[in-house]
Design a protein around this motif. Structure first.
Motif, mmCIF file in Angstrom:
data_model
loop_
_atom_site.group_PDB
_atom_site.id
_atom_site.type_symbol
_atom_site.label_atom_id
_atom_site.label_comp_id
_atom_site.label_asym_id
_atom_site.label_seq_id
_atom_site.Cartn_x
_atom_site.Cartn_y
_atom_site.Cartn_z
ATOM 1 N N GLY A 71 43.710 57.685 -11.498
ATOM 2 C CA GLY A 71 44.884 56.780 -11.031
ATOM 3 C C GLY A 71 46.225 57.465 -10.953
ATOM 4 N N GLY A 72 46.424 58.292 -11.844
ATOM 5 C CA GLY A 72 47.712 58.862 -11.968
ATOM 6 C C GLY A 72 48.160 59.735 -10.607
ATOM 7 N N TYR B 185 45.420 59.214 -1.917
ATOM 8 C CA TYR B 185 45.499 57.831 -2.614
ATOM 9 C C TYR B 185 44.380 57.025 -2.506
ATOM 10 C CZ TYR B 185 46.952 53.168 -3.151
ATOM 11 O OH TYR B 185 46.599 51.923 -3.390
ATOM 12 N N LEU B 186 43.970 57.024 -1.220
ATOM 13 C CA LEU B 186 42.860 55.974 -0.930
ATOM 14 C C LEU B 186 41.582 56.350 -1.487
ATOM 15 C CD1 LEU B 186 43.341 55.089 2.892
ATOM 16 C CD2 LEU B 186 43.857 53.522 0.933
ATOM 17 N N GLY B 187 41.038 57.836 -1.565
ATOM 18 C CA GLY B 187 39.982 58.541 -2.015
ATOM 19 C C GLY B 187 39.971 58.249 -3.431
ATOM 20 N N LEU B 188 41.010 58.687 -3.951
ATOM 21 C CA LEU B 188 41.150 58.705 -5.615
ATOM 22 C C LEU B 188 40.986 57.115 -6.157
ATOM 23 C CD1 LEU B 188 43.098 61.739 -6.772
ATOM 24 C CD2 LEU B 188 40.700 61.568 -6.529
ATOM 25 N N THR B 189 41.817 56.526 -5.423
ATOM 26 C CA THR B 189 41.562 54.882 -5.946
ATOM 27 C C THR B 189 40.449 54.342 -5.806
ATOM 28 O OG1 THR B 189 43.965 54.916 -5.184
ATOM 29 C CG2 THR B 189 42.830 52.673 -5.434
ATOM 30 N N LEU C 71 40.590 48.013 4.634
ATOM 31 C CA LEU C 71 40.189 48.811 3.614
ATOM 32 C C LEU C 71 41.312 48.719 2.488
ATOM 33 C CD1 LEU C 71 38.571 51.933 5.261
ATOM 34 C CD2 LEU C 71 37.412 50.145 3.708
ATOM 35 N N ILE C 72 42.719 48.831 2.756
ATOM 36 C CA ILE C 72 43.673 48.689 2.088
ATOM 37 C C ILE C 72 43.730 47.225 1.317
ATOM 38 C CG2 ILE C 72 46.145 48.554 1.582
ATOM 39 C CD1 ILE C 72 46.380 50.935 3.524
ATOM 40 N N LEU C 73 43.224 46.179 2.006
ATOM 41 C CA LEU C 73 43.150 44.852 1.642
ATOM 42 C C LEU C 73 41.887 44.581 0.680
ATOM 43 C CD1 LEU C 73 43.695 41.841 1.630
ATOM 44 C CD2 LEU C 73 42.150 41.679 3.387
ATOM 45 N N LEU C 74 40.874 45.163 0.720
ATOM 46 C CA LEU C 74 39.771 45.272 -0.174
ATOM 47 C C LEU C 74 40.175 46.039 -1.662
ATOM 48 C CD1 LEU C 74 36.707 45.864 2.084
ATOM 49 C CD2 LEU C 74 37.401 43.689 1.037
ATOM 50 N N LEU C 75 40.970 47.249 -1.461
ATOM 51 C CA LEU C 75 41.288 47.862 -2.405
ATOM 52 C C LEU C 75 42.103 47.149 -3.540
ATOM 53 C CD1 LEU C 75 41.975 51.678 -1.364
ATOM 54 C CD2 LEU C 75 40.014 50.698 -2.292
ATOM 55 N N ASN C 76 43.237 46.067 -2.607
ATOM 56 C CA ASN C 76 44.077 45.347 -3.583
ATOM 57 C C ASN C 76 43.277 44.144 -4.022
ATOM 58 O OD1 ASN C 76 47.131 46.011 -3.328
ATOM 59 N ND2 ASN C 76 46.180 47.004 -1.515
ATOM 60 N N LEU C 77 42.401 43.603 -3.128
ATOM 61 C CA LEU C 77 41.549 42.532 -3.845
ATOM 62 C C LEU C 77 40.816 43.123 -5.263
ATOM 63 C CD1 LEU C 77 40.139 40.877 -0.614
ATOM 64 C CD2 LEU C 77 41.863 40.001 -2.065
#
Length: 198
Positions: free
Chosen positions: A80-81, A112-116, A173-179
């Motif tokens: 996360g960091g 960012y996307l991969g590690l998140t 994909l960004i929406l799903l990560l935020n959900l």
């Protein structure tokens, strides 16, 4: 999510972007929303505080997993960091021209996307072993991975005009990560998590 939608709205109202549905074909990338006019300032002003909150979010999840005696909880904070720093690099380089800035943006968003996603998958798997709702999170992570792999498959097919749908997949994909993050916050409330400062 609020920041990128406000940036998209401001850029569209000011005429920097044409009006279209970002979750549909032939629209704009997330990056395009924060490059011009008021959208530039909204994007940076909203994303930088969000990155600090994101680091705290992963630390809190690590504490929760420690309480549940789950394995690999330390990995969450590290992933996360690094993801937060990568998104900071992306955010600061957005709106600037040149090969170096393009490389910084591209690297930042991919890291960012991969590690998140990896951190979310680890969190989901750990929670699935300890609480019932964790299985819902795990299914959400698997669905996110399936959509990402499907988009890569479409990109590899020569008969498909993937360029017209690339941005829509990015928004989705960004929406799903935020959900996923919002669902975790709801779990904090459901399980009555409290952070005690002593």
């Amino acid at each position: 999510m609020l920041t990128i939608h406000l940036s998209w709205l401001a850029s569209s109202v000011q005429g920097h972007l044409g009006w279209c549905n970002p979750y549909w074909l032939d629209c704009h990338s997330v990056s395009a929303t924060g490059r011009y006019g008021l959208g530039y300032f909204i994007f940076k002003g909203g994303m930088i505080p969000a990155l600090v909150t994101l680091s705290l979010y992963w630390w809190l999840n690590q504490q929760w997993l420690n309480r549940l005696q789950a394995k690999n909880s330390q990995t969450l904070c590290v992933l996360g960091g690094i993801a937060s720093v990568a998104l900071l690099i992306y955010t600061l380089s957005l709106g600037h021209v040149g090969d170096t800035f393009y490389l910084l943006r591209r690297t930042g968003v991919i890291v960012y996307l991969g590690l998140t996603f990896i951190a979310q998958l680890l969190l989901s798997a750990a929670l699935a072993r300890h609480i019932t709702q964790g299985k819902v999170l795990l299914r959400l992570s698997i669905a996110t991975l399936a959509i990402a792999l499907f988009s890569l498959l479409l990109d590899a097919l020569p008969a498909v005009d993937y360029k017209s749908m690339d941005d829509a997949f990015e928004w989705l994909l960004i929406l799903l990560l935020n959900l996923h993050a919002l669902f975790v916050a709801w779990l904090w409330k459901t399980h009555n998590l409290r952070l005690m400062l002593k």
